[in-house]
Design an enzyme around this catalytic site. Structure first.
Site, PDB file in Angstrom:
ATOM      1  N   THR A   1      10.807 143.245  31.436  1.00  0.00           N
ATOM      2  CA  THR A   1      12.190 142.891  31.733  1.00  0.00           C
ATOM      3  C   THR A   1      13.149 144.036  31.411  1.00  0.00           C
ATOM      4  N   ASP A   2      14.320 144.005  32.046  1.00  0.00           N
ATOM      5  CA  ASP A   2      15.362 144.993  31.724  1.00  0.00           C
ATOM      6  C   ASP A   2      16.001 144.708  30.364  1.00  0.00           C
ATOM      7  N   GLU A   3      15.763 143.493  29.816  1.00  0.00           N
ATOM      8  CA  GLU A   3      16.441 143.124  28.565  1.00  0.00           C
ATOM      9  C   GLU A   3      15.965 143.956  27.376  1.00  0.00           C
TER      10      GLU A   3
ATOM     11  N   TYR B   1      13.606 136.975  22.317  1.00  0.00           N
ATOM     12  CA  TYR B   1      12.854 137.131  23.574  1.00  0.00           C
ATOM     13  C   TYR B   1      12.677 138.607  23.918  1.00  0.00           C
TER      14      TYR B   1
ATOM     15  N   THR C   1       2.423 125.646  29.864  1.00  0.00           N
ATOM     16  CA  THR C   1       3.468 125.220  28.939  1.00  0.00           C
ATOM     17  C   THR C   1       4.467 124.405  29.757  1.00  0.00           C
TER      18      THR C   1
ATOM     19  N   ASP D   1      29.614 130.402  23.523  1.00  0.00           N
ATOM     20  CA  ASP D   1      28.780 131.507  23.997  1.00  0.00           C
ATOM     21  C   ASP D   1      27.396 131.497  23.348  1.00  0.00           C
TER      22      ASP D   1
ATOM     23  N   LYS E   1      17.301 127.971  33.765  1.00  0.00           N
ATOM     24  CA  LYS E   1      17.911 129.275  34.017  1.00  0.00           C
ATOM     25  C   LYS E   1      19.171 129.092  34.852  1.00  0.00           C
TER      26      LYS E   1
ATOM     27  N   PRO F   1      24.609 133.094  21.138  1.00  0.00           N
ATOM     28  CA  PRO F   1      24.672 134.065  20.034  1.00  0.00           C
ATOM     29  C   PRO F   1      24.053 135.409  20.455  1.00  0.00           C
TER      30      PRO F   1
ATOM     31  N   ASN G   1      15.709 137.542  38.138  1.00  0.00           N
ATOM     32  CA  ASN G   1      15.181 137.022  39.405  1.00  0.00           C
ATOM     33  C   ASN G   1      15.800 135.671  39.722  1.00  0.00           C
TER      34      ASN G   1
ATOM     35  N   LYS H   1       9.293 141.007  24.096  1.00  0.00           N
ATOM     36  CA  LYS H   1       8.860 141.723  25.308  1.00  0.00           C
ATOM     37  C   LYS H   1       8.770 143.232  25.014  1.00  0.00           C
TER      38      LYS H   1
ATOM     39  N   HIS I   1      24.923 137.414  22.728  1.00  0.00           N
ATOM     40  CA  HIS I   1      24.850 137.491  24.190  1.00  0.00           C
ATOM     41  C   HIS I   1      25.058 138.921  24.697  1.00  0.00           C
TER      42      HIS I   1
HETATM   43  P1  NAD Z   1       8.266 131.294  33.437  1.00  0.00           P
HETATM   44  O1  NAD Z   1       8.705 130.842  32.087  1.00  0.00           O
HETATM   45  O2  NAD Z   1       8.797 130.602  34.639  1.00  0.00           O
HETATM   46  O3  NAD Z   1       6.662 131.220  33.537  1.00  0.00           O
HETATM   47  C1  NAD Z   1       5.843 131.652  32.487  1.00  0.00           C
HETATM   48  C2  NAD Z   1       4.426 131.154  32.790  1.00  0.00           C
HETATM   49  O4  NAD Z   1       3.568 131.643  31.733  1.00  0.00           O
HETATM   50  C3  NAD Z   1       4.301 129.636  32.774  1.00  0.00           C
HETATM   51  O5  NAD Z   1       3.513 129.221  33.877  1.00  0.00           O
HETATM   52  C4  NAD Z   1       3.612 129.324  31.453  1.00  0.00           C
HETATM   53  O6  NAD Z   1       2.818 128.157  31.497  1.00  0.00           O
HETATM   54  C5  NAD Z   1       2.761 130.573  31.274  1.00  0.00           C
HETATM   55  N1  NAD Z   1       2.433 130.828  29.862  1.00  0.00           N
HETATM   56  C6  NAD Z   1       3.279 130.813  28.799  1.00  0.00           C
HETATM   57  N2  NAD Z   1       2.593 131.070  27.670  1.00  0.00           N
HETATM   58  C7  NAD Z   1       1.310 131.292  28.025  1.00  0.00           C
HETATM   59  C8  NAD Z   1       0.137 131.620  27.312  1.00  0.00           C
HETATM   60  N3  NAD Z   1       0.143 131.774  25.980  1.00  0.00           N
HETATM   61  N4  NAD Z   1      -1.007 131.771  27.994  1.00  0.00           N
HETATM   62  C9  NAD Z   1      -1.052 131.602  29.344  1.00  0.00           C
HETATM   63  N5  NAD Z   1       0.019 131.265  30.066  1.00  0.00           N
HETATM   64  C10 NAD Z   1       1.193 131.118  29.421  1.00  0.00           C
HETATM   65  O7  NAD Z   1       8.584 132.856  33.481  1.00  0.00           O
HETATM   66  P2  NAD Z   1       9.027 133.766  34.711  1.00  0.00           P
HETATM   67  O8  NAD Z   1      10.491 133.708  34.833  1.00  0.00           O
HETATM   68  O9  NAD Z   1       8.161 133.466  35.864  1.00  0.00           O
HETATM   69  O10 NAD Z   1       8.657 135.211  34.131  1.00  0.00           O
HETATM   70  C11 NAD Z   1       7.361 135.768  34.340  1.00  0.00           C
HETATM   71  C12 NAD Z   1       7.306 137.121  33.672  1.00  0.00           C
HETATM   72  O11 NAD Z   1       8.303 137.967  34.231  1.00  0.00           O
HETATM   73  C13 NAD Z   1       7.587 137.081  32.174  1.00  0.00           C
HETATM   74  O12 NAD Z   1       6.737 138.016  31.546  1.00  0.00           O
HETATM   75  C14 NAD Z   1       9.034 137.515  32.050  1.00  0.00           C
HETATM   76  O13 NAD Z   1       9.277 138.135  30.812  1.00  0.00           O
HETATM   77  C15 NAD Z   1       9.149 138.487  33.201  1.00  0.00           C
HETATM   78  N6  NAD Z   1      10.486 138.635  33.814  1.00  0.00           N
HETATM   79  C16 NAD Z   1      11.193 137.538  34.209  1.00  0.00           C
HETATM   80  C17 NAD Z   1      12.422 137.698  34.843  1.00  0.00           C
HETATM   81  C18 NAD Z   1      13.238 136.521  35.337  1.00  0.00           C
HETATM   82  O14 NAD Z   1      14.379 136.710  35.760  1.00  0.00           O
HETATM   83  N7  NAD Z   1      12.728 135.305  35.330  1.00  0.00           N
HETATM   84  C19 NAD Z   1      12.920 138.992  35.056  1.00  0.00           C
HETATM   85  C20 NAD Z   1      12.166 140.101  34.618  1.00  0.00           C
HETATM   86  C21 NAD Z   1      10.947 139.900  34.015  1.00  0.00           C
HETATM   87  O1  DAU Z   2      17.211 140.259  32.852  1.00  0.00           O
HETATM   88  C1  DAU Z   2      15.957 139.680  33.053  1.00  0.00           C
HETATM   89  C2  DAU Z   2      15.869 138.369  32.302  1.00  0.00           C
HETATM   90  O2  DAU Z   2      16.656 137.433  33.038  1.00  0.00           O
HETATM   91  C3  DAU Z   2      14.443 137.864  32.145  1.00  0.00           C
HETATM   92  O3  DAU Z   2      13.724 138.765  31.355  1.00  0.00           O
HETATM   93  C4  DAU Z   2      14.437 136.471  31.490  1.00  0.00           C
HETATM   94  O4  DAU Z   2      13.130 135.966  31.432  1.00  0.00           O
HETATM   95  C5  DAU Z   2      15.296 135.549  32.338  1.00  0.00           C
HETATM   96  O5  DAU Z   2      15.374 134.281  31.724  1.00  0.00           O
HETATM   97  C6  DAU Z   2      16.697 136.129  32.520  1.00  0.00           C
HETATM   98  O6  DAU Z   2      17.428 136.115  31.260  1.00  0.00           O
HETATM   99  P1  DAU Z   2      18.964 135.690  31.190  1.00  0.00           P
HETATM  100  O7  DAU Z   2      19.280 135.269  29.814  1.00  0.00           O
HETATM  101  O8  DAU Z   2      19.826 136.745  31.804  1.00  0.00           O
HETATM  102  O9  DAU Z   2      18.927 134.438  32.230  1.00  0.00           O
HETATM  103  P2  DAU Z   2      19.626 133.000  32.191  1.00  0.00           P
HETATM  104  O10 DAU Z   2      19.436 132.415  33.547  1.00  0.00           O
HETATM  105  O11 DAU Z   2      19.217 132.203  31.012  1.00  0.00           O
HETATM  106  O12 DAU Z   2      21.166 133.386  32.037  1.00  0.00           O
HETATM  107  C7  DAU Z   2      21.816 134.228  32.975  1.00  0.00           C
HETATM  108  C8  DAU Z   2      23.225 134.470  32.459  1.00  0.00           C
HETATM  109  O13 DAU Z   2      23.952 133.238  32.567  1.00  0.00           O
HETATM  110  C9  DAU Z   2      23.281 134.865  30.998  1.00  0.00           C
HETATM  111  O14 DAU Z   2      24.337 135.794  30.813  1.00  0.00           O
HETATM  112  C10 DAU Z   2      23.594 133.568  30.274  1.00  0.00           C
HETATM  113  C11 DAU Z   2      24.427 132.801  31.286  1.00  0.00           C
HETATM  114  N1  DAU Z   2      24.301 131.331  31.257  1.00  0.00           N
HETATM  115  C12 DAU Z   2      23.061 130.786  31.277  1.00  0.00           C
HETATM  116  C13 DAU Z   2      22.894 129.421  31.241  1.00  0.00           C
HETATM  117  C14 DAU Z   2      21.510 128.813  31.237  1.00  0.00           C
HETATM  118  C15 DAU Z   2      25.450 130.542  31.254  1.00  0.00           C
HETATM  119  O15 DAU Z   2      26.588 131.052  31.284  1.00  0.00           O
HETATM  120  N2  DAU Z   2      25.280 129.193  31.254  1.00  0.00           N
HETATM  121  C16 DAU Z   2      24.061 128.587  31.229  1.00  0.00           C
HETATM  122  O16 DAU Z   2      23.984 127.337  31.168  1.00  0.00           O
END
Ligand code: NAD
Ligand code: DAU
Length: 364
Positions: free
Chosen positions: A132-134, A158, A34, A288, A197, A290, A188, A162, A292
């Site tokens: 995820t912790d969410e 989201y 994707t 903000d 992100k 929605p 992460n 999950k 949040h």
């Molecule tokens: P990401 O969006 O960077 O990567 C997701 C990957 O999944 C992409 O390579 C995408 O091409 C692939 N994908 C999406 N839909 C697919 C499908 N239908 N079939 C096959 N591949 C598909 O996500 P990430 O941040 O690397 O997160 C990875 C996992 O960890 C997710 O399950 C997410 O919920 C979880 N997670 C993320 C965080 C974070 O902070 N990023 C924290 C906790 C848990």
């Molecule tokens: O907690 C784990 C989750 O962390 C994962 O499951 C998700 O996949 C990952 O995307 C992440 O979710 P968040 O919504 O916490 O991450 P994001 O980086 O989008 O935002 C982090 C915080 O910063 C959140 O409170 C929203 C805020 N934010 C984000 C963006 C993109 C801003 O204030 N400004 C911004 O432009």
């Protein structure tokens, strides 16, 4: 070998790179590519026969069943997901499709495969679901951090998708005995994170002289974990986790968003100073998100007590590594922002039979 899904995304690619740096056990990497999937993340594995990349969808149960039959992996690790909360607010459908239906398809294929295994292989097989912790919802300022027994209360499309997938994984253990493991991790950060992100977006915008958007008052709290620590936790859970259990993974590092952004600005001021003034001058408060969630916090004592895992990086060491990586990889950010990484994929995959997965030994 192991089957990893979503291994071209942020955490998945860090996991695959880390896995093959420590082991010669091959990885089949199933990813739909994707917008969030980027084969450029796997460039260090170009030509490496231990990495088999399959372009395909986890919703395609026949494709997954065929891969399991052909490669006979000892474990499936499900990273594939739609992962960005803001996108889930603008368009929730893909989140339900991939995160719920996709996980379901994967579980069905895994169940059939596992049930057909011999006794020893069956006992050794694992299905590890990365979550995820969410799913636990939001905390008040004085609330105790989430434990593995905190009730699920997801608030965004989201996190609801999950949560649904976590429930299916749990049910497949209780109903069919499938040997599952679930990890619930906090936010992460690190190399190869898509610049939608917070942390990579702020670094990219700062460097490009753009506003640094803070949602609302910026006092929302997240727990931050360096991505290699998350990958190590997943390896440890796969190795020694108890089937049917969930493990919370976190960095013991709660920070308000505004403090994260100010830290990034300070580090950029030091490592890549502007001609005049601080990057903090680019901070702007915007409307903000929605619904949040105000605060997430993880109690990671179970994984430490049972499996001996704890994070190696502090926020100070991890964020410095991250900023340095982005400063050294301007080209990666530019490729992502221009969409060039997607155009390359169009060229590469245009004439292949996507229905059966386009296979390549990472010629990215
Ligand atoms: P990401 O969006 O960077 O990567 C997701 C990957 O999944 C992409 O390579 C995408 O091409 C692939 N994908 C999406 N839909 C697919 C499908 N239908 N079939 C096959 N591949 C598909 O996500 P990430 O941040 O690397 O997160 C990875 C996992 O960890 C997710 O399950 C997410 O919920 C979880 N997670 C993320 C965080 C974070 O902070 N990023 C924290 C906790 C848990
Ligand atoms: O907690 C784990 C989750 O962390 C994962 O499951 C998700 O996949 C990952 O995307 C992440 O979710 P968040 O919504 O916490 O991450 P994001 O980086 O989008 O935002 C982090 C915080 O910063 C959140 O409170 C929203 C805020 N934010 C984000 C963006 C993109 C801003 O204030 N400004 C911004 O432009």
């Amino acid at each position: 070998m192991i089957l990893v899904t979503g291994g071209a995304g942020f955490i998945g690619s860090n996991f695959v790179l880390g896995w093959l740096a420590q082991s010669d056990e091959p990885v089949i990497n199933l990813d739909k590519l994707t917008y969030a999937g980027n084969l450029g993340n796997l460039q260090p594995l170009a030509g490496d026969p231990r990495h088999i990349f399959i372009k395909g969808d986890i919703c395609d149960e026949a494709l997954v069943a065929g891969l399991l039959e052909r490669y006979q992996p000892r474990a499936i690790l499900n990273f594939a997901a739609e992962s960005h909360v803001d996108r889930s607010i603008h368009g929730p459908r893909d989140f339900v499709t991939t995160n719920v239906n996709g996980s379901f398809a994967l579980l069905e294929a895994a169940r059939a495969y596992w049930q057909g295994m011999g006794k020893e292989d069956k006992a050794a097989f694992r299905f590890l679901h990365v979550s995820t912790d969410e799913v636990y919802g939001t905390l008040g300022p004085g609330d105790a951090p989430f434990t593995e027994t905190t009730a699920y209360a997801p608030n965004s499309p989201y996190s609801a998708s999950k949560a649904a997938s976590d429930h299916l994984v749990r049910a497949y253990h209780h109903t069919y005995g499938l040997p599952v493991l679930t990890t619930n991790c906090s936010n992460n950060y690190g190399p190869y994170q898509f610049p939608e992100k917070l942390i990579p977006l702020i670094i990219a915008n700062a460097r490009q002289g753009k506003p640094l958007p803070i949602y609302g008052d910026g006092q929302q709290v997240r727990d931050w974990l360096y991505v290699s620590d998350h990958c190590a936790a997943i390896r440890r859970v796969l190795e020694a986790g108890r089937c049917g259990e969930t493990y919370n993974v976190g960095g013991w590092n709660e920070m308000a968003n505004l403090d994260v952004v100010r830290t990034l600005c300070g580090m950029l001021d030091e490592l890549a100073p502007k001609a005049a003034g601080s990057y903090a001058g680019q901070i702007v408060h915007v409307q903000d998100r929605p619904g949040h969630d105000r605060r997430y916090a993880i109690d990671a004592r179970k994984i430490e007590r049972e499996l001996g895992w704890k994070p190696l990086e502090t926020f100070e060491t991890g964020i410095r590594k991250t900023v340095e990586w982005y400063l050294e990889h301007d080209d990666w950010v530019r490729n992502v922002q221009s969409g060039d990484y997607l155009r390359w994929l169009d060229t590469n995959y245009a004439n292949r039979d996507a229905g059966h997965g386009a296979e390549t030994r990472t010629s990215a």
